[in-house]
Design an enzyme around this catalytic site. Structure first.
Site, PDB file in Angstrom:
ATOM      1  N   GLU A 154      14.105   0.758  19.735  1.00 42.35           N
ATOM      2  CA  GLU A 154      13.424   2.055  19.855  1.00 42.35           C
ATOM      3  C   GLU A 154      12.910   2.247  21.277  1.00 42.35           C
ATOM      4  O   GLU A 154      12.194   1.382  21.770  1.00 42.35           O
ATOM      5  CB  GLU A 154      12.258   2.132  18.861  1.00 42.35           C
ATOM      6  CG  GLU A 154      12.727   2.083  17.411  1.00 42.35           C
ATOM      7  CD  GLU A 154      11.583   2.128  16.397  1.00 42.35           C
ATOM      8  OE1 GLU A 154      10.422   2.292  16.805  1.00 42.35           O
ATOM      9  OE2 GLU A 154      11.859   2.008  15.209  1.00 42.35           O
TER      10      GLU A 154
ATOM     11  N   HIS B  64      10.464   7.414  14.594  1.00 44.55           N
ATOM     12  CA  HIS B  64       9.283   6.601  14.246  1.00 44.55           C
ATOM     13  C   HIS B  64       8.003   7.452  14.230  1.00 44.55           C
ATOM     14  O   HIS B  64       7.048   7.189  14.973  1.00 44.55           O
ATOM     15  CB  HIS B  64       9.123   5.413  15.204  1.00 44.55           C
ATOM     16  CG  HIS B  64       8.299   4.295  14.618  1.00 44.55           C
ATOM     17  ND1 HIS B  64       8.516   2.975  14.885  1.00 44.55           N
ATOM     18  CD2 HIS B  64       7.244   4.320  13.759  1.00 44.55           C
ATOM     19  CE1 HIS B  64       7.635   2.223  14.228  1.00 44.55           C
ATOM     20  NE2 HIS B  64       6.843   3.034  13.538  1.00 44.55           N
TER      21      HIS B  64
ATOM     22  N   ALA C 286      10.122   1.343   7.198  1.00 41.69           N
ATOM     23  CA  ALA C 286       9.345   0.113   7.435  1.00 41.69           C
ATOM     24  C   ALA C 286       9.531  -0.371   8.877  1.00 41.69           C
ATOM     25  O   ALA C 286       8.760   0.025   9.767  1.00 41.69           O
ATOM     26  CB  ALA C 286       9.742  -0.945   6.419  1.00 41.69           C
ATOM     27  N   ARG C 287      10.551  -1.172   9.123  1.00 40.18           N
ATOM     28  CA  ARG C 287      10.824  -1.661  10.482  1.00 40.18           C
ATOM     29  C   ARG C 287      12.337  -1.712  10.670  1.00 40.18           C
ATOM     30  O   ARG C 287      13.072  -2.153   9.787  1.00 40.18           O
ATOM     31  CB  ARG C 287      10.223  -3.063  10.685  1.00 40.18           C
ATOM     32  CG  ARG C 287       8.708  -3.073  10.873  1.00 40.18           C
ATOM     33  CD  ARG C 287       8.281  -2.415  12.203  1.00 40.18           C
ATOM     34  NE  ARG C 287       6.837  -2.351  12.389  1.00 40.18           N
ATOM     35  CZ  ARG C 287       6.087  -1.275  12.152  1.00 40.18           C
ATOM     36  NH1 ARG C 287       6.639  -0.163  11.697  1.00 40.18           N
ATOM     37  NH2 ARG C 287       4.796  -1.292  12.383  1.00 40.18           N
TER      38      ARG C 287
ATOM     39  N   ARG D 230       0.813  -1.230   0.000  1.00 39.05           N
ATOM     40  CA  ARG D 230       0.000   0.000   0.000  1.00 39.05           C
ATOM     41  C   ARG D 230       0.839   1.270   0.000  1.00 39.05           C
ATOM     42  O   ARG D 230       0.557   2.220  -0.726  1.00 39.05           O
ATOM     43  CB  ARG D 230      -0.871   0.038   1.261  1.00 39.05           C
ATOM     44  CG  ARG D 230      -1.937  -1.020   1.333  1.00 39.05           C
ATOM     45  CD  ARG D 230      -2.687  -0.880   2.653  1.00 39.05           C
ATOM     46  NE  ARG D 230      -3.661  -1.930   2.822  1.00 39.05           N
ATOM     47  CZ  ARG D 230      -3.386  -3.127   3.340  1.00 39.05           C
ATOM     48  NH1 ARG D 230      -2.167  -3.423   3.750  1.00 39.05           N
ATOM     49  NH2 ARG D 230      -4.327  -4.037   3.459  1.00 39.05           N
ATOM     50  N   ILE D 231       1.871   1.314   0.864  1.00 41.07           N
ATOM     51  CA  ILE D 231       2.639   2.564   1.024  1.00 41.07           C
ATOM     52  C   ILE D 231       3.493   2.864  -0.213  1.00 41.07           C
ATOM     53  O   ILE D 231       3.376   3.952  -0.788  1.00 41.07           O
ATOM     54  CB  ILE D 231       3.459   2.522   2.333  1.00 41.07           C
ATOM     55  CG1 ILE D 231       2.504   2.570   3.535  1.00 41.07           C
ATOM     56  CG2 ILE D 231       4.482   3.668   2.385  1.00 41.07           C
ATOM     57  CD1 ILE D 231       3.117   2.213   4.871  1.00 41.07           C
TER      58      ILE D 231
ATOM     59  N   ASP E 206       9.313  -7.058  -5.308  1.00 42.99           N
ATOM     60  CA  ASP E 206       8.312  -7.617  -4.401  1.00 42.99           C
ATOM     61  C   ASP E 206       7.930  -8.973  -4.959  1.00 42.99           C
ATOM     62  O   ASP E 206       7.233  -9.066  -5.971  1.00 42.99           O
ATOM     63  CB  ASP E 206       7.084  -6.693  -4.310  1.00 42.99           C
ATOM     64  CG  ASP E 206       6.071  -7.173  -3.273  1.00 42.99           C
ATOM     65  OD1 ASP E 206       5.935  -8.401  -3.085  1.00 42.99           O
ATOM     66  OD2 ASP E 206       5.417  -6.314  -2.648  1.00 42.99           O
TER      67      ASP E 206
ATOM     68  N   ASP F 123      13.530   6.155   9.740  1.00 50.54           N
ATOM     69  CA  ASP F 123      12.476   6.552  10.687  1.00 50.54           C
ATOM     70  C   ASP F 123      12.290   5.474  11.748  1.00 50.54           C
ATOM     71  O   ASP F 123      11.549   5.677  12.711  1.00 50.54           O
ATOM     72  CB  ASP F 123      11.152   6.769   9.934  1.00 50.54           C
ATOM     73  CG  ASP F 123      10.041   7.227  10.876  1.00 50.54           C
ATOM     74  OD1 ASP F 123      10.268   8.211  11.610  1.00 50.54           O
ATOM     75  OD2 ASP F 123       8.959   6.602  10.894  1.00 50.54           O
TER      76      ASP F 123
HETATM   77  N1  LIG Z   1       7.205   4.075  10.216  1.00 50.94           N
HETATM   78  C1  LIG Z   1       5.903   4.011  10.420  1.00 50.94           C
HETATM   79  O1  LIG Z   1       5.326   4.815  11.139  1.00 50.94           O
HETATM   80  C2  LIG Z   1       5.092   2.955   9.701  1.00 50.94           C
HETATM   81  C3  LIG Z   1       3.703   3.098   9.604  1.00 50.94           C
HETATM   82  C4  LIG Z   1       2.968   2.156   8.880  1.00 50.94           C
HETATM   83  C5  LIG Z   1       3.608   1.061   8.300  1.00 50.94           C
HETATM   84  N2  LIG Z   1       4.952   0.938   8.439  1.00 50.94           N
HETATM   85  C6  LIG Z   1       5.667  -0.198   7.818  1.00 50.94           C
HETATM   86  O2  LIG Z   1       5.749   0.025   6.424  1.00 50.94           O
HETATM   87  C7  LIG Z   1       5.904  -1.221   5.744  1.00 50.94           C
HETATM   88  C8  LIG Z   1       5.020  -1.270   4.504  1.00 50.94           C
HETATM   89  O3  LIG Z   1       3.666  -1.114   4.849  1.00 50.94           O
HETATM   90  P1  LIG Z   1       2.521  -1.367   3.759  1.00 50.94           P
HETATM   91  O4  LIG Z   1       1.237  -0.854   4.362  1.00 50.94           O
HETATM   92  O5  LIG Z   1       2.939  -0.861   2.428  1.00 50.94           O
HETATM   93  O6  LIG Z   1       2.502  -2.967   3.735  1.00 50.94           O
HETATM   94  P2  LIG Z   1       1.548  -3.948   2.924  1.00 50.94           P
HETATM   95  O7  LIG Z   1       1.131  -5.009   3.881  1.00 50.94           O
HETATM   96  O8  LIG Z   1       0.501  -3.207   2.157  1.00 50.94           O
HETATM   97  O9  LIG Z   1       2.564  -4.574   1.845  1.00 50.94           O
HETATM   98  C9  LIG Z   1       3.699  -5.299   2.181  1.00 50.94           C
HETATM   99  C10 LIG Z   1       4.315  -5.772   0.852  1.00 50.94           C
HETATM  100  O10 LIG Z   1       5.599  -6.339   1.136  1.00 50.94           O
HETATM  101  C11 LIG Z   1       5.746  -7.454   0.247  1.00 50.94           C
HETATM  102  N3  LIG Z   1       6.787  -8.343   0.730  1.00 50.94           N
HETATM  103  C12 LIG Z   1       6.691  -9.368   1.613  1.00 50.94           C
HETATM  104  N4  LIG Z   1       7.895  -9.964   1.749  1.00 50.94           N
HETATM  105  C13 LIG Z   1       8.771  -9.296   0.958  1.00 50.94           C
HETATM  106  C14 LIG Z   1      10.157  -9.434   0.668  1.00 50.94           C
HETATM  107  N5  LIG Z   1      10.887 -10.397   1.245  1.00 50.94           N
HETATM  108  N6  LIG Z   1      10.714  -8.572  -0.193  1.00 50.94           N
HETATM  109  C15 LIG Z   1       9.995  -7.608  -0.788  1.00 50.94           C
HETATM  110  N7  LIG Z   1       8.660  -7.437  -0.566  1.00 50.94           N
HETATM  111  C16 LIG Z   1       8.064  -8.268   0.300  1.00 50.94           C
HETATM  112  C17 LIG Z   1       4.363  -8.069   0.175  1.00 50.94           C
HETATM  113  O11 LIG Z   1       4.226  -8.854  -1.000  1.00 50.94           O
HETATM  114  C18 LIG Z   1       3.461  -6.829   0.144  1.00 50.94           C
HETATM  115  O12 LIG Z   1       3.199  -6.416  -1.193  1.00 50.94           O
HETATM  116  C19 LIG Z   1       5.633  -2.291   6.795  1.00 50.94           C
HETATM  117  O13 LIG Z   1       6.880  -2.767   7.263  1.00 50.94           O
HETATM  118  C20 LIG Z   1       4.967  -1.539   7.930  1.00 50.94           C
HETATM  119  O14 LIG Z   1       5.222  -2.166   9.169  1.00 50.94           O
HETATM  120  C21 LIG Z   1       5.713   1.856   9.116  1.00 50.94           C
END
Ligand SMILES: NC(=O)c1ccc[n+]([C@@H]2O[C@H](COP(=O)([O-])OP(=O)(O)OC[C@H]3O[C@@H](n4cnc5c(N)ncnc54)[C@H](O)[C@@H]3O)[C@@H](O)[C@H]2O)c1
Length: 324
Positions: free
Chosen positions: A265, A283, A235-236, A155-156, A175, A260
């Protein structure tokens, strides 16, 4: 019939007005636990028809003492603080809100990319220290025509791609699970991880934290990046091996990084602190006043759906609905 009761285990919000407004549609009363301890949570949750929770741990033992509860709705994306198996056994559906902050995180990733590329933090720090000189920011490269590699295309990053493309960046993504037509429609080339590392001027991490992605960015990976490339992680934290990143920066294997999220943390100390070419934010990607309202609203709408006999949008254990 007594009015429906919705318990709130814990809250990080300035107030619960958005939740109250949504729950008023079914005439439900909201009651917040006085503190996030099991006893105080059960004080409001034992007779409740639903439970809203942020970070408080909701254990199997607590779930067994919530006989009226039909839904546990998490104010957030992850649900690891709730015992899902126990909820399923009790016929309680658990829901999450996976999409409340995708505008914010994609904006933050772009903000970090732009700040790295234009060297804003270090240039500004120098001016504040009395140094008005262009020499300090040399070299800066044009964004148009540079390559952004997205690790993950969920999504992001699907929102990062058009923002980056509007700056003239060419976007590629790795991906393994995304459908090719999603990439094609976004004008994003699907590449494997090795190629992404080889051709990207910016690498932005957006995969989930999984066993396969823990420490994914390690010494061997940094060696494959362009020495002029920048790494961005919203991401994480544990996806990046920070000690290896610090060493790679020392060796000039990449040009800089913006994080971030960190392995620990809050971090106590880090080899990444105090560097001109490293940006760290605490974060905060998810945060805006609007995203928090959206989070409360969407989590409460799940409660309204379930208590009115409708299916929730994002159940984690949909099988619980059959048991209810
Ligand atoms: N910093 C923040 O405040 C914050 C806030 C929201 C989300 N996040 C993090 O952002 C990240 C992305 O969120 P999102 O909503 O886009 O996730 P999402 O669930 O919509 O998508 C995750 C994608 O990662 C892919 N994926 C899985 N394993 C993979 C790999 N080994 N290599 C490459 N791609 C792979 C999946 O196929 C999927 O398309 C997550 O880690 C989430 O925890 C961080």
């Amino acid at each position: 019939m007594p009015p429906l009761l919705v318990a709130v285990a814990d809250s990080v919000f300035p107030n619960l007005d958005p939740a109250r407004a949504v729950l008023s549609r079914i005439g439900a009363e909201l009651r917040l636990a006085s503190e996030p301890t099991p006893a105080a949570i059960l004080g409001v949750a034992t007779g409740a028809d639903a439970l809203l929770v942020t970070y408080a741990k909701i254990t199997a033992e607590m779930i067994q003492q919530m006989p009226r509860c039909r839904i546990i709705s998490r104010f957030g994306i992850g649900v690891d603080n709730v015992d899902i198996a126990a909820a399923t056994t009790a016929g309680i559906v658990v829901t999450k809100v996976p999409d409340y902050c995708i505008d914010e995180v994609s904006d933050h990733a772009m903000a970090l990319l732009l700040a790295l590329a234009r060297k804003i933090p270090s240039a500004s720090a120098r001016v504040h220290a009395g140094r008005w000189e262009m020499k300090a920011v040399v070299p800066i490269h044009r964004l148009r025509g540079s390559v952004l590699g997205l690790v993950g295309f969920g999504r992001i990053p699907q929102l990062v791609a058009p923002k980056a493309q509007s700056f003239g960046l060419q976007v590629v993504a790795c991906d393994p699970y995304v459908a090719p037509d999603i990439l094609a429609r976004a004008g994003v080339e699907g590449v494997d991880f090795a190629r992404l590392l080889k051709i990207s001027d910016f690498v932005s991490i957006h995969s989930p934290l999984l066993p396969e992605t823990t420490g994914l960015f390690n010494a061997g990976v940094f060696r494959q990046m362009k020495p002029t490339a920048y790494l961005i992680n919203t991401a994480r934290g544990p996806i990046v091996d920070e000690a290896a990143l610090a060493q790679a920066l020392d060796l000039g294997q990449l040009a800089g990084a913006a994080l971030d999220v960190m392995e620990q943390e809050p971090p106590s100390k880090s080899a990444l602190f105090g560097r001109d070419n490293v940006i760290i934010t605490p974060h905060v990607s998810f945060y805006s006043e609007e995203s928090l309202v959206e989070l409360q609203t969407k989590a409460s709408e799940e409660v309204v759906s379930v208590l009115s006999g409708q299916p929730p949008r994002n159940p984690v254990n949909p099988e619980a609905l059959q048991r209810a």
